[in-house]
Scaffold this motif. Structure first.
Motif, PDB file in Angstrom:
ATOM      1  N   GLY A   1      11.742  11.548   5.714  1.00 38.33           N
ATOM      2  CA  GLY A   1      13.267  11.595   6.256  1.00 38.33           C
ATOM      3  C   GLY A   1      14.404   9.834   5.960  1.00 38.33           C
ATOM      4  N   ASP A   2      14.567   9.581   6.540  1.00 35.36           N
ATOM      5  CA  ASP A   2      15.313   7.861   6.683  1.00 35.36           C
ATOM      6  C   ASP A   2      14.502   7.123   6.647  1.00 35.36           C
ATOM      7  OD1 ASP A   2      17.593   9.655   6.263  1.00 35.36           O
ATOM      8  OD2 ASP A   2      18.376   9.551   8.282  1.00 35.36           O
ATOM      9  N   TRP A   3      13.315   7.107   6.658  1.00 33.81           N
ATOM     10  CA  TRP A   3      12.299   6.458   6.683  1.00 33.81           C
ATOM     11  C   TRP A   3      11.054   6.039   5.585  1.00 33.81           C
ATOM     12  CZ3 TRP A   3      12.202   2.805  10.857  1.00 33.81           C
ATOM     13  CH2 TRP A   3      12.651   3.761  12.554  1.00 33.81           C
ATOM     14  N   VAL A   4      11.019   4.968   5.236  1.00 39.29           N
ATOM     15  CA  VAL A   4       9.874   4.753   3.887  1.00 39.29           C
ATOM     16  C   VAL A   4       8.591   4.127   4.625  1.00 39.29           C
ATOM     17  CG1 VAL A   4       9.400   3.501   2.101  1.00 39.29           C
ATOM     18  CG2 VAL A   4      11.557   3.542   2.629  1.00 39.29           C
ATOM     19  N   CYS A   5       7.756   4.929   4.631  1.00 42.78           N
ATOM     20  CA  CYS A   5       6.585   5.215   5.456  1.00 42.78           C
ATOM     21  C   CYS A   5       5.212   4.729   4.714  1.00 42.78           C
ATOM     22  CB  CYS A   5       6.032   6.566   6.180  1.00 42.78           C
ATOM     23  SG  CYS A   5       7.777   7.039   7.473  1.00 42.78           S
ATOM     24  N   ALA A   6       5.231   4.857   3.133  1.00 44.73           N
ATOM     25  CA  ALA A   6       4.139   4.149   2.656  1.00 44.73           C
ATOM     26  C   ALA A   6       4.590   3.763   1.651  1.00 44.73           C
ATOM     27  CB  ALA A   6       3.654   5.265   2.338  1.00 44.73           C
TER      28      ALA A   6
ATOM     29  N   GLN B   1       3.374  -5.308   9.578  1.00 47.10           N
ATOM     30  CA  GLN B   1       4.406  -4.046   9.575  1.00 47.10           C
ATOM     31  C   GLN B   1       4.109  -3.043   9.774  1.00 47.10           C
ATOM     32  OE1 GLN B   1       7.385  -5.521   8.669  1.00 47.10           O
ATOM     33  NE2 GLN B   1       6.261  -7.697   8.449  1.00 47.10           N
ATOM     34  N   PRO B   2       4.918  -2.089  11.082  1.00 43.33           N
ATOM     35  CA  PRO B   2       4.999  -1.534  11.052  1.00 43.33           C
ATOM     36  C   PRO B   2       4.530  -0.247   9.934  1.00 43.33           C
ATOM     37  CG  PRO B   2       7.525  -1.793  11.402  1.00 43.33           C
ATOM     38  CD  PRO B   2       6.660  -3.471  11.269  1.00 43.33           C
ATOM     39  N   GLU B   3       4.298   0.991   9.894  1.00 47.23           N
ATOM     40  CA  GLU B   3       3.955   2.115   8.864  1.00 47.23           C
ATOM     41  C   GLU B   3       5.199   2.401   8.171  1.00 47.23           C
ATOM     42  OE1 GLU B   3       1.981   6.199   8.334  1.00 47.23           O
ATOM     43  OE2 GLU B   3       2.276   6.009  10.698  1.00 47.23           O
ATOM     44  N   CYS B   4       6.610   2.860   9.278  1.00 52.41           N
ATOM     45  CA  CYS B   4       7.567   2.624   8.556  1.00 52.41           C
ATOM     46  C   CYS B   4       8.973   2.338   8.820  1.00 52.41           C
ATOM     47  CB  CYS B   4       7.583   4.274   9.221  1.00 52.41           C
ATOM     48  SG  CYS B   4       7.048   5.705   8.800  1.00 52.41           S
ATOM     49  N   ILE B   5       9.376   1.765   8.242  1.00 56.66           N
ATOM     50  CA  ILE B   5      10.664   1.288   8.130  1.00 56.66           C
ATOM     51  C   ILE B   5      11.950   1.623   7.640  1.00 56.66           C
ATOM     52  CG2 ILE B   5       9.633  -0.978   7.745  1.00 56.66           C
ATOM     53  CD1 ILE B   5       9.975  -1.050   4.115  1.00 56.66           C
ATOM     54  N   PRO B   6      13.329   1.829   8.309  1.00 56.43           N
ATOM     55  CA  PRO B   6      14.553   1.794   7.897  1.00 56.43           C
ATOM     56  C   PRO B   6      15.048   2.214   6.439  1.00 56.43           C
ATOM     57  CG  PRO B   6      14.876   0.374   9.314  1.00 56.43           C
ATOM     58  CD  PRO B   6      13.361   0.362   8.977  1.00 56.43           C
ATOM     59  N   LEU B   7      15.078   3.426   5.430  1.00 56.21           N
ATOM     60  CA  LEU B   7      15.223   4.040   4.596  1.00 56.21           C
ATOM     61  C   LEU B   7      16.660   2.895   4.489  1.00 56.21           C
ATOM     62  CD1 LEU B   7      15.139   4.470   1.553  1.00 56.21           C
ATOM     63  CD2 LEU B   7      16.560   6.547   2.629  1.00 56.21           C
ATOM     64  N   GLY B   8      17.745   2.677   4.947  1.00 56.23           N
ATOM     65  CA  GLY B   8      19.093   2.101   5.088  1.00 56.23           C
ATOM     66  C   GLY B   8      18.638   0.340   4.715  1.00 56.23           C
TER      67      GLY B   8
ATOM     68  N   MET C   1      -7.407   1.774   0.663  1.00 52.13           N
ATOM     69  CA  MET C   1      -8.116   3.042   0.853  1.00 52.13           C
ATOM     70  C   MET C   1      -7.631   3.899   2.000  1.00 52.13           C
ATOM     71  SD  MET C   1     -10.402   2.775  -2.927  1.00 52.13           S
ATOM     72  CE  MET C   1     -11.259   4.225  -1.773  1.00 52.13           C
ATOM     73  N   SER C   2      -7.156   5.154   1.866  1.00 54.06           N
ATOM     74  CA  SER C   2      -6.731   5.644   3.065  1.00 54.06           C
ATOM     75  C   SER C   2      -7.123   6.820   3.576  1.00 54.06           C
ATOM     76  CB  SER C   2      -5.181   5.995   2.902  1.00 54.06           C
ATOM     77  OG  SER C   2      -4.597   7.157   3.950  1.00 54.06           O
ATOM     78  N   ASP C   3      -7.780   7.268   3.954  1.00 58.60           N
ATOM     79  CA  ASP C   3      -8.253   8.519   3.851  1.00 58.60           C
ATOM     80  C   ASP C   3      -7.126  10.089   4.434  1.00 58.60           C
ATOM     81  OD1 ASP C   3      -7.413   7.769   6.787  1.00 58.60           O
ATOM     82  OD2 ASP C   3     -10.513   8.801   7.091  1.00 58.60           O
ATOM     83  N   GLU C   4      -6.276   9.743   4.123  1.00 62.99           N
ATOM     84  CA  GLU C   4      -5.388  10.636   4.732  1.00 62.99           C
ATOM     85  C   GLU C   4      -4.136  10.397   3.438  1.00 62.99           C
ATOM     86  OE1 GLU C   4      -3.464   9.421   8.617  1.00 62.99           O
ATOM     87  OE2 GLU C   4      -5.240   9.855   8.693  1.00 62.99           O
ATOM     88  N   LEU C   5      -3.175  11.541   3.495  1.00 67.20           N
ATOM     89  CA  LEU C   5      -2.414  11.033   2.565  1.00 67.20           C
ATOM     90  C   LEU C   5      -0.678  10.384   3.455  1.00 67.20           C
ATOM     91  CD1 LEU C   5      -1.842  14.527   0.770  1.00 67.20           C
ATOM     92  CD2 LEU C   5      -1.832  12.282  -0.124  1.00 67.20           C
ATOM     93  N   PRO C   6      -0.074   9.409   3.125  1.00 61.81           N
ATOM     94  CA  PRO C   6       0.840   9.015   3.667  1.00 61.81           C
ATOM     95  C   PRO C   6       2.361  10.294   4.220  1.00 61.81           C
ATOM     96  CG  PRO C   6       1.433   8.996   1.363  1.00 61.81           C
ATOM     97  CD  PRO C   6       0.132   9.623   1.079  1.00 61.81           C
ATOM     98  N   PRO C   7       2.840   9.564   5.283  1.00 59.28           N
ATOM     99  CA  PRO C   7       3.890  10.680   5.822  1.00 59.28           C
ATOM    100  C   PRO C   7       4.707  10.835   4.686  1.00 59.28           C
ATOM    101  CG  PRO C   7       3.598   9.038   7.007  1.00 59.28           C
ATOM    102  CD  PRO C   7       2.293   8.627   6.107  1.00 59.28           C
ATOM    103  N   GLY C   8       6.281  11.797   4.282  1.00 58.48           N
ATOM    104  CA  GLY C   8       6.807  11.334   3.404  1.00 58.48           C
ATOM    105  C   GLY C   8       7.300  13.161   2.602  1.00 58.48           C
ATOM    106  N   ASP C   9       8.002  12.980   2.270  1.00 59.68           N
ATOM    107  CA  ASP C   9       8.116  14.335   0.823  1.00 59.68           C
ATOM    108  C   ASP C   9       8.883  14.644  -0.122  1.00 59.68           C
ATOM    109  OD1 ASP C   9      10.809  13.863   2.039  1.00 59.68           O
ATOM    110  OD2 ASP C   9      11.630  16.217   3.182  1.00 59.68           O
ATOM    111  N   ARG C  10       9.242  12.755  -0.314  1.00 57.45           N
ATOM    112  CA  ARG C  10      10.347  12.049  -1.613  1.00 57.45           C
ATOM    113  C   ARG C  10       9.679  10.798  -1.635  1.00 57.45           C
ATOM    114  NH1 ARG C  10      15.762  10.601  -0.207  1.00 57.45           N
ATOM    115  NH2 ARG C  10      15.783  10.591   1.839  1.00 57.45           N
ATOM    116  N   ALA C  11      10.188   9.950  -3.068  1.00 61.79           N
ATOM    117  CA  ALA C  11       9.434   8.864  -3.380  1.00 61.79           C
ATOM    118  C   ALA C  11      10.831   8.319  -4.227  1.00 61.79           C
ATOM    119  CB  ALA C  11       8.073   8.961  -3.628  1.00 61.79           C
ATOM    120  N   ALA C  12      10.746   6.853  -4.317  1.00 57.66           N
ATOM    121  CA  ALA C  12      11.896   6.524  -4.805  1.00 57.66           C
ATOM    122  C   ALA C  12      11.202   4.874  -5.504  1.00 57.66           C
ATOM    123  CB  ALA C  12      13.517   6.589  -4.400  1.00 57.66           C
TER     124      ALA C  12
END
Length: 139
Positions: A100-105, A35-42, A72-83
């Motif tokens: 933003g409008d994407w779920v990236c992890a 799957q792509p790294e980010c998917i639409p939040l909608g 395991m990843s060696d970097e933090l995923p993009p994003g500024d909030r979670a649900a």
């Protein structure tokens, strides 16, 4: 719906009889390796029966979990909030880190992990007077 009632609803959701969390239910298409790294939040909100926004402490906690779980990843995923996203039919909870409008992890969470996430959200430090094996009580 306010956050506390949503958290209580998530706990009730998880305490009901459910199949094992091995399956991803409505979220399966976004949890496979291709799957792509980010998917639409909608799209996630449309597939979910509900969601519970996480606070800043919970966000940092699930972000660290994402880095630590295989692969395991060696970097933090993009994003500024979670649900937490809930699938009532399959009794599956997917944790999503949102940019933003994407779920990236994202990853599924068994009831025990959801309970830990909720505890982190309560913001209560452990009771220093409670006996614990790893503290070596000398009293």
């Amino acid at each position: 719906m306010r956050t506390l009632p949503k958290i209580l609803a998530a706990l009730a959701f998880l305490s009901s009889p459910a199949p094992a969390f091995a399956e991803a239910g409505a979220f399966a298409e976004w949890l496979s390796g291709d799957q792509p790294e980010c998917i639409p939040l909608g799209a996630v909100n449309k597939a979910a029966d509900g969601s519970v926004p996480l606070n800043a402490d919970q966000f940092q906690f699930v972000r660290a979990l994402f880095v630590a779980i295989p692969p395991m990843s060696d970097e933090l995923p993009p994003g500024d909030r979670a649900a937490l996203f809930l699938d009532g039919a399959s009794k599956v909870v997917m944790v999503g880190i949102i940019d933003g409008d994407w779920v990236c992890a994202r990853f599924t969470a068994p009831a025990s992990l959801v309970n830990l996430i909720i505890e982190v959200g309560k913001g209560r430090p452990p009771d220093p007077d409670s006996p614990r094996e790893d503290r070596g009580s000398s009293q």
